[in-house]
Design an enzyme around this catalytic site. Structure first.
Site, PDB file in Angstrom:
ATOM      1  N   ASP A  17       6.687 -34.819  22.566  1.00 39.52           N
ATOM      2  CA  ASP A  17       6.410 -33.867  21.419  1.00 39.52           C
ATOM      3  C   ASP A  17       5.444 -33.679  21.617  1.00 39.52           C
ATOM      4  OD1 ASP A  17       8.215 -34.929  19.957  1.00 39.52           O
ATOM      5  OD2 ASP A  17       7.823 -34.939  18.802  1.00 39.52           O
TER       6      ASP A  17
ATOM      7  N   ASP B 184      10.764 -40.273  15.112  1.00 38.59           N
ATOM      8  CA  ASP B 184      12.432 -39.764  15.766  1.00 38.59           C
ATOM      9  C   ASP B 184      12.234 -40.102  17.136  1.00 38.59           C
ATOM     10  OD1 ASP B 184      10.243 -38.653  15.246  1.00 38.59           O
ATOM     11  OD2 ASP B 184      10.808 -37.025  16.065  1.00 38.59           O
ATOM     12  N   HIS B 185      11.583 -40.944  17.525  1.00 46.99           N
ATOM     13  CA  HIS B 185      11.075 -41.424  18.996  1.00 46.99           C
ATOM     14  C   HIS B 185      10.710 -42.786  19.646  1.00 46.99           C
ATOM     15  CE1 HIS B 185      10.418 -37.171  20.497  1.00 46.99           C
ATOM     16  NE2 HIS B 185       9.456 -37.270  19.155  1.00 46.99           N
TER      17      HIS B 185
ATOM     18  N   HIS C 143       5.748 -41.930  16.016  1.00 41.72           N
ATOM     19  CA  HIS C 143       7.189 -41.433  15.560  1.00 41.72           C
ATOM     20  C   HIS C 143       8.196 -42.047  15.382  1.00 41.72           C
ATOM     21  CE1 HIS C 143       3.903 -37.559  15.143  1.00 41.72           C
ATOM     22  NE2 HIS C 143       4.128 -38.420  13.212  1.00 41.72           N
TER      23      HIS C 143
ATOM     24  N   HIS D 108       5.435 -41.694  21.853  1.00 39.59           N
ATOM     25  CA  HIS D 108       4.675 -41.221  21.147  1.00 39.59           C
ATOM     26  C   HIS D 108       5.404 -42.192  19.441  1.00 39.59           C
ATOM     27  CE1 HIS D 108       6.818 -37.884  20.053  1.00 39.59           C
ATOM     28  NE2 HIS D 108       5.951 -38.075  18.374  1.00 39.59           N
TER      29      HIS D 108
ATOM     30  N   HIS E  87      14.439 -31.350  20.930  1.00 33.32           N
ATOM     31  CA  HIS E  87      13.261 -31.254  19.792  1.00 33.32           C
ATOM     32  C   HIS E  87      14.222 -30.616  19.239  1.00 33.32           C
ATOM     33  CE1 HIS E  87      10.641 -33.111  17.328  1.00 33.32           C
ATOM     34  NE2 HIS E  87      10.204 -33.974  17.623  1.00 33.32           N
TER      35      HIS E  87
ATOM     36  N   HIS F 216      -0.429 -33.520  20.505  1.00 35.61           N
ATOM     37  CA  HIS F 216       0.060 -33.822  19.457  1.00 35.61           C
ATOM     38  C   HIS F 216      -0.557 -34.428  18.405  1.00 35.61           C
ATOM     39  CE1 HIS F 216       3.797 -34.405  17.888  1.00 35.61           C
ATOM     40  NE2 HIS F 216       4.079 -35.560  17.172  1.00 35.61           N
TER      41      HIS F 216
HETATM   42 ZN   LIG Z   1       6.253 -36.708  16.811  1.00 38.60          ZN
END
Ligand SMILES: [Zn+2]
Length: 283
Positions: A196, A53-54, A51, A49, A250, A128
C-alpha cells in the site's frame, strides 16, 4: 474490505521450486487452494505492513502448518515483524511445533533482506499512513559461455569451464581467461510489489526497469486522502521508470467492475492490467 470478487492481498511468487508469499491477507489459504498450491511448502512470508487486510491470513496459515506437523522454520519479514508475530502467537494455547523466525525490515532505505543462490529480495521504502515497505525480487545476472569462443581461447568443456563460470576467470597455460572474453551476460529478472502506498517517485526509481511491477491501484481518480495510489499517476511513473509489465491491485470496493480503472491505467501505460483473484503471470 473484501468483495465477493476480490479477496485481500496475497501474492505467491514461485521460482525454481521456491514458494514465497508477499502479504497474507484474509482468505490467503483459500486463494492458495484455488491455485492448487500447498500452503505447507511456503517457507517465507514478506509482509508489507501490518494493516489487517495484508496480514490477517497469517494466523490461520500458521495453524494449518502446525496441524500438518510442519517442522521447518517459517521466516516472516516485515517492519516490526517480531512484535506482530509474537502477538499472533500469544493468541494460541500451545504455541506451534516449528520455529517462526522474524526479520525486521528497514523503513528508510532499500536493503537486501534475503539472499538465495540465484536471487535476492530487497525491501524498499514506500509512503503509506503506517510503517510500510515494498519488496523486490532480483535475480543475479547469468553468464552463458560460448563454447566455440572458449575452445578458441584454449579452454575445453569440463571442470575448468565450470570454474570460469563460477569464479569469473581461470588460468590456462599461463594466460588468464576472463568470463567476459568468452561469454555473454544476461540480466536477471526483477519483480516488484509496492504493497500500500501513494504513487511515490522514489519507489519507482528504486524498481526502475522491473520486468513486472505489482502496484497499489486503489483509486481511478486522484483523491485528497494521502495513503493510496490512483492508477493514472502510478501508470505515468511506471512509464517514466521503464517498467516492462504493470499490474494494479488493491482495488477499492467502491468499484464494482474495473473497466474505468483499466481505461485510465492504459491511457498512461499501454498493456497495464488490473489484477483479478487467481491471476497467474509467467515471466
Ligand atoms: Zn494499508
Amino acid at each position: 474490505m473484501p468483495t465477493l470478487e476480490r479477496k485481500h492481498a496475497a501474492i505467491l511468487l514461485r521460482r525454481d521450486g521456491d514458494d514465497v508469499l508477499w502479504d497474507c491477507g484474509e482468505g490467503a489459504q483459500l486463494g492458495l487452494l484455488a491455485a492448487k498450491v500447498s500452503p505447507i511448502k511456503i517457507n517465507r512470508v514478506f509482509i508489507t505492513h501490518w494493516h489487517a487486510d495484508h496480514f490477517a491470513g497469517l494466523l490461520p496459515l500458521i495453524e494449518t502448518m502446525h496441524m500438518e506437523q510442519r517442522t521447518e522454520p517459517l521466516h516472516i519479514y516485515g517492519p516490526e515483524a517480531a512484535r506482530f508475530v509474537d502477538a499472533l502467537l500469544e493468541l494460541s494455547y500451545w504455541g506451534v511445533g516449528f520455529q517462526l523466525r522474524t526479520t525486521e525490515v528497514p523503513l528508510d532505505s532499500k536493503e537486501v533482506i534475503f539472499s538465495a543462490p540465484g536471487y535476492s529480495i530487497s525491501s524498499i521504502p514506500v509512503k503509506h499512513n503506517i510503517p510500510a515497505v515494498g519488496y523486490m525480487l532480483q535475480e543475479k545476472s547469468h553468464w552463458k559461455i560460448d563454447v566455440r569462443k572458449a575452445k578458441k581461447a584454449g579452454l575445453q568443456p569440463g571442470p575448468l569451464m565450470s570454474k570460469l563460470h563460477d569464479s569469473g576467470e581461470v588460468k590456462v597455460g599461463g594466460r588468464t581467461i576472463r568470463l567476459s572474453d568468452v561469454a555473454t551476460e544476461t540480466a536477471g529478472r526483477k519483480i516488484a510489489y509496492s504493497g500500500d502506498t501513494l504513487a511515490y517517485e522514489p519507489f519507482f526509481r528504486a524498481v526502475a526497469g522491473a520486468d513486472l511491477l505489482i502496484h497499489d491501484g486503489t483509486f481511478v481518480e486522484p483523491l485528497p486522502q494521502r495513503a493510496h495510489a490512483d492508477v493514472d499517476e502510478a501508470a505515468r511513473l511506471a512509464m517514466k521508470y521503464d517498467i516492462k509489465r504493470l499490474v494494479f491491485t488493491h482495488v477499492s470496493r467502491r468499484y464494482g467492475d474495473t473497466l474505468d480503472m483499466l481505461k485510465a491505467a492504459r491511457k498512461a501505460f499501454r498493456g497495464a492490467v488490473v489484477a483479478k483473484d487467481g491471476l497467474r503471470l509467467q515471466l
